[in-house]
Design an enzyme around this catalytic site. Sequence first.
Site, PDB file in Angstrom:
ATOM      1  N   HIS A 308       0.853  -1.193   0.000  1.00 16.76           N
ATOM      2  CA  HIS A 308       0.000   0.000   0.000  1.00 16.76           C
ATOM      3  C   HIS A 308       0.886   1.239   0.000  1.00 16.76           C
ATOM      4  O   HIS A 308       1.940   1.247   0.599  1.00 16.76           O
ATOM      5  CB  HIS A 308      -0.887   0.007   1.260  1.00 16.76           C
ATOM      6  CG  HIS A 308      -2.049   0.933   1.165  1.00 16.76           C
ATOM      7  ND1 HIS A 308      -1.950   2.275   1.433  1.00 16.76           N
ATOM      8  CD2 HIS A 308      -3.334   0.702   0.788  1.00 16.76           C
ATOM      9  CE1 HIS A 308      -3.140   2.841   1.247  1.00 16.76           C
ATOM     10  NE2 HIS A 308      -3.990   1.911   0.858  1.00 16.76           N
ATOM     11  N   ASP A 366      -8.027  -5.079  -0.212  1.00 16.21           N
ATOM     12  CA  ASP A 366      -8.503  -5.898  -1.334  1.00 16.21           C
ATOM     13  C   ASP A 366      -8.143  -7.368  -1.212  1.00 16.21           C
ATOM     14  O   ASP A 366      -8.610  -8.186  -2.001  1.00 16.21           O
ATOM     15  CB  ASP A 366      -7.914  -5.344  -2.635  1.00 16.21           C
ATOM     16  CG  ASP A 366      -8.470  -3.964  -2.936  1.00 16.21           C
ATOM     17  OD1 ASP A 366      -7.678  -3.012  -3.049  1.00 16.21           O
ATOM     18  OD2 ASP A 366      -9.706  -3.835  -3.011  1.00 16.21           O
TER      19      ASP A 366
HETATM   20  C1  SDX Z   1      -6.291   0.327  -2.795  1.00 18.19           C
HETATM   21  O1  SDX Z   1      -4.396   4.752  -1.784  1.00 18.19           O
HETATM   22  C2  SDX Z   1      -5.370   4.168  -1.191  1.00 18.19           C
HETATM   23  O2  SDX Z   1      -5.789   4.519  -0.110  1.00 18.19           O
HETATM   24  C3  SDX Z   1      -5.983   2.996  -1.978  1.00 18.19           C
HETATM   25  C4  SDX Z   1      -7.012   2.153  -1.233  1.00 18.19           C
HETATM   26  C5  SDX Z   1      -8.261   2.934  -0.948  1.00 18.19           C
HETATM   27  O3  SDX Z   1      -9.005   2.528  -0.037  1.00 18.19           O
HETATM   28  O4  SDX Z   1      -8.563   3.872  -1.693  1.00 18.19           O
HETATM   29  O5  SDX Z   1      -6.457   1.688  -0.009  1.00 18.19           O
HETATM   30  C6  SDX Z   1      -7.424   0.947  -2.062  1.00 18.19           C
HETATM   31  O6  SDX Z   1      -6.071   0.681  -3.910  1.00 18.19           O
HETATM   32  C7  SDX Z   1      -5.413  -0.682  -2.095  1.00 18.19           C
HETATM   33  C8  SDX Z   1      -4.195  -1.136  -2.972  1.00 18.19           C
HETATM   34  C9  SDX Z   1      -4.692  -2.211  -3.945  1.00 18.19           C
HETATM   35  N1  SDX Z   1      -3.620  -2.559  -4.910  1.00 18.19           N
HETATM   36  C10 SDX Z   1      -3.019  -3.766  -4.870  1.00 18.19           C
HETATM   37  O7  SDX Z   1      -3.208  -4.601  -4.002  1.00 18.19           O
HETATM   38  C11 SDX Z   1      -2.077  -4.025  -6.040  1.00 18.19           C
HETATM   39  C12 SDX Z   1      -0.781  -4.643  -5.523  1.00 18.19           C
HETATM   40  N2  SDX Z   1      -0.060  -3.609  -4.767  1.00 18.19           N
HETATM   41  C13 SDX Z   1       1.009  -2.905  -5.472  1.00 18.19           C
HETATM   42  O8  SDX Z   1       0.741  -2.687  -6.818  1.00 18.19           O
HETATM   43  C14 SDX Z   1       1.506  -1.698  -4.668  1.00 18.19           C
HETATM   44  O9  SDX Z   1       1.724  -2.128  -3.388  1.00 18.19           O
HETATM   45  C15 SDX Z   1       0.675  -0.437  -4.619  1.00 18.19           C
HETATM   46  C16 SDX Z   1       0.260   0.032  -5.972  1.00 18.19           C
HETATM   47  C17 SDX Z   1      -0.535  -0.620  -3.784  1.00 18.19           C
HETATM   48  C18 SDX Z   1       1.548   0.632  -3.990  1.00 18.19           C
HETATM   49  O10 SDX Z   1       2.563   0.901  -4.908  1.00 18.19           O
HETATM   50  P1  SDX Z   1       3.874   1.672  -4.441  1.00 18.19           P
HETATM   51  O11 SDX Z   1       3.544   2.781  -3.522  1.00 18.19           O
HETATM   52  O12 SDX Z   1       4.702   1.951  -5.638  1.00 18.19           O
HETATM   53  O13 SDX Z   1       4.570   0.536  -3.581  1.00 18.19           O
HETATM   54  P2  SDX Z   1       5.802   0.796  -2.660  1.00 18.19           P
HETATM   55  O14 SDX Z   1       6.474   2.107  -2.965  1.00 18.19           O
HETATM   56  O15 SDX Z   1       5.345   0.536  -1.270  1.00 18.19           O
HETATM   57  O16 SDX Z   1       6.795  -0.371  -3.137  1.00 18.19           O
HETATM   58  C19 SDX Z   1       7.965  -0.571  -2.383  1.00 18.19           C
HETATM   59  C20 SDX Z   1       8.610  -1.820  -2.945  1.00 18.19           C
HETATM   60  C21 SDX Z   1       8.917  -1.739  -4.435  1.00 18.19           C
HETATM   61  O17 SDX Z   1      10.010  -2.596  -4.649  1.00 18.19           O
HETATM   62  P3  SDX Z   1      11.527  -1.930  -4.679  1.00 18.19           P
HETATM   63  O18 SDX Z   1      11.570  -1.009  -5.879  1.00 18.19           O
HETATM   64  O19 SDX Z   1      11.692  -1.185  -3.364  1.00 18.19           O
HETATM   65  O20 SDX Z   1      12.441  -3.129  -4.799  1.00 18.19           O
HETATM   66  O21 SDX Z   1       7.722  -2.933  -2.797  1.00 18.19           O
HETATM   67  C22 SDX Z   1       7.441  -3.494  -4.063  1.00 18.19           C
HETATM   68  C23 SDX Z   1       7.714  -2.401  -5.074  1.00 18.19           C
HETATM   69  O22 SDX Z   1       8.020  -2.978  -6.335  1.00 18.19           O
HETATM   70  N3  SDX Z   1       6.025  -3.869  -4.056  1.00 18.19           N
HETATM   71  C24 SDX Z   1       5.577  -5.085  -4.367  1.00 18.19           C
HETATM   72  C25 SDX Z   1       4.200  -5.023  -4.180  1.00 18.19           C
HETATM   73  N4  SDX Z   1       3.857  -3.796  -3.769  1.00 18.19           N
HETATM   74  C26 SDX Z   1       4.995  -3.085  -3.692  1.00 18.19           C
HETATM   75  N5  SDX Z   1       6.220  -6.197  -4.776  1.00 18.19           N
HETATM   76  C27 SDX Z   1       5.434  -7.287  -5.017  1.00 18.19           C
HETATM   77  N6  SDX Z   1       4.099  -7.305  -4.863  1.00 18.19           N
HETATM   78  C28 SDX Z   1       3.447  -6.197  -4.449  1.00 18.19           C
HETATM   79  N7  SDX Z   1       2.121  -6.195  -4.297  1.00 18.19           N
END
Ligand code: SDX
Length: 437
Positions: A308, A366
């Site tokens: 998140h 989710d």
């Molecule tokens: C919602 O914003 C809100 O409030 C949204 C929400 C709401 O109520 O409105 O809460 C609802 O949208 C929840 C999120 C639903 N999405 C998912 O579950 C999709 C999977 N999650 C990822 O795509 C991701 O975690 C995000 C999009 C949610 C957040 O993206 P960020 O901010 O770019 O993630 P981050 O900066 O925390 O990532 C840090 C690291 C990165 O790796 P490095 O570059 O540091 O090596 O963690 C990795 C990311 O690649 N990473 C993941 C991951 N999520 C982050 N790696 C594998 N699987 C994942 N799900």
Amino acid sequence: MSNEYVKLTDPDGRQLTSLPIVKGTMGPSVLDISKLYHDVGCFTVDPGYSMTASCASGITYIDGEQGVLLYRGYPIEQLAEQSSFLEVTYLLWYGELPNEKQLQQFTQEVVHHTMINESLRLFYQGFHHDAHPMAVLVGVVGSLSAFYHDYLDIHDPRSRELAALRLVAKMPTIAAAAYKYTMGQPQIYPRNSLSYTGNLLHMMFAMPTQAFEIDPVAERALDLLLVLHADHEQNASTSTVRLAGSSGANPFACIAAGIAALWGPAHGGANEAVIRMLQEIGDVKHIPQFLARAKDKNDPFRLMGFGHRVYKNFDPRAKIIRETCYEVLGKLADTKDPLFDLALKLEEIALKDEYFIERKLYPNVDFYSGIIYRALKIPMSMFTAMFAVARTAGWMAHWMEMMADPEQRIGRPRQLYTGPVTRDYVPLNERSKDDPH
Ligand code: SDX
């Protein structure tokens, strides 16, 4: 005005400007950078706005480190336990919990607007039966602008409230009609003697050919999901609604824009993507290979429902939904869901994995919600539509908050320009014959 500042100096220690520190009632303070360009000639850059406060808001508070979520100061755990979606909608909009008379009056106002114009029902005919319900929602909700545009005065508070009531009231009718259309079944009219959530289940699952009994376990579980999804501060879809609204656009068009933004798998579309992911994993023995893919930067696969932008701890909503899964699967007798067991195992293994621990990636709202939707026999294609029904309450709270702000101006971010510097036009016959691309 703040009496605390951050002083900005050049490498020789000469002060360039001082940026006021503005405190809120809870959470991080903000640096007011409105003078920065005038004093220093610079913009700030923050791709994805992860460190940027786009506005001041009193609606929802999130502490990502502690996993805290408050609607108007009330912890989500208490509202989940004791409140209802319509009561939470009232709270988000007016800032206080309603008394009995206020809740009854508000409920009546919403109930009064659950019907949609009969000509709007014809819009569905334009979609192919396999159209994704979110595509239908974007189109149908956007077309509501055509029904109320003329006498909608967005500068009049009562007119804004009426638009908000209409949207919250009609979203279940519109969403259920989208589902019925894809099923090739007749659309079911709202029955206003039912609860808000009971009406949604009725419009989705009732048939003209037989009586439809609403299961109180299903009604309560769905109402809880609507409460948990009602608002979440300045997320992508809410920010979209605010930006669209800042231009003075019709609120129905703003909500259509919010629905479009919510649809993405990185946002509200994740609930559907989680189930698809669990179905692809299929068995506990495949979990290690999928975790390896999630960690592989060359593989686009991500662990859907995990991570998140704000929560670097458990999403409090995920905890509540996970507990509700046990209850719902236990009570709705015919629903033992192997995907729930797989999700629990996936969570257990991922949370012990260094990659996820180091990056503070936890299950979000989710990750488990689809398990409950499946138990309620809601099809996967409707999961994000359910999210949109709930989030309409929050979107309208933010739109009304923004429109009531006398300081409100059109949103217009700037950029760091990285394109070609100024150059003169080259006549066609003087250009290189080689293919420049
Ligand atoms: C919602 O914003 C809100 O409030 C949204 C929400 C709401 O109520 O409105 O809460 C609802 O949208 C929840 C999120 C639903 N999405 C998912 O579950 C999709 C999977 N999650 C990822 O795509 C991701 O975690 C995000 C999009 C949610 C957040 O993206 P960020 O901010 O770019 O993630 P981050 O900066 O925390 O990532 C840090 C690291 C990165 O790796 P490095 O570059 O540091 O090596 O963690 C990795 C990311 O690649 N990473 C993941 C991951 N999520 C982050 N790696 C594998 N699987 C994942 N799900």
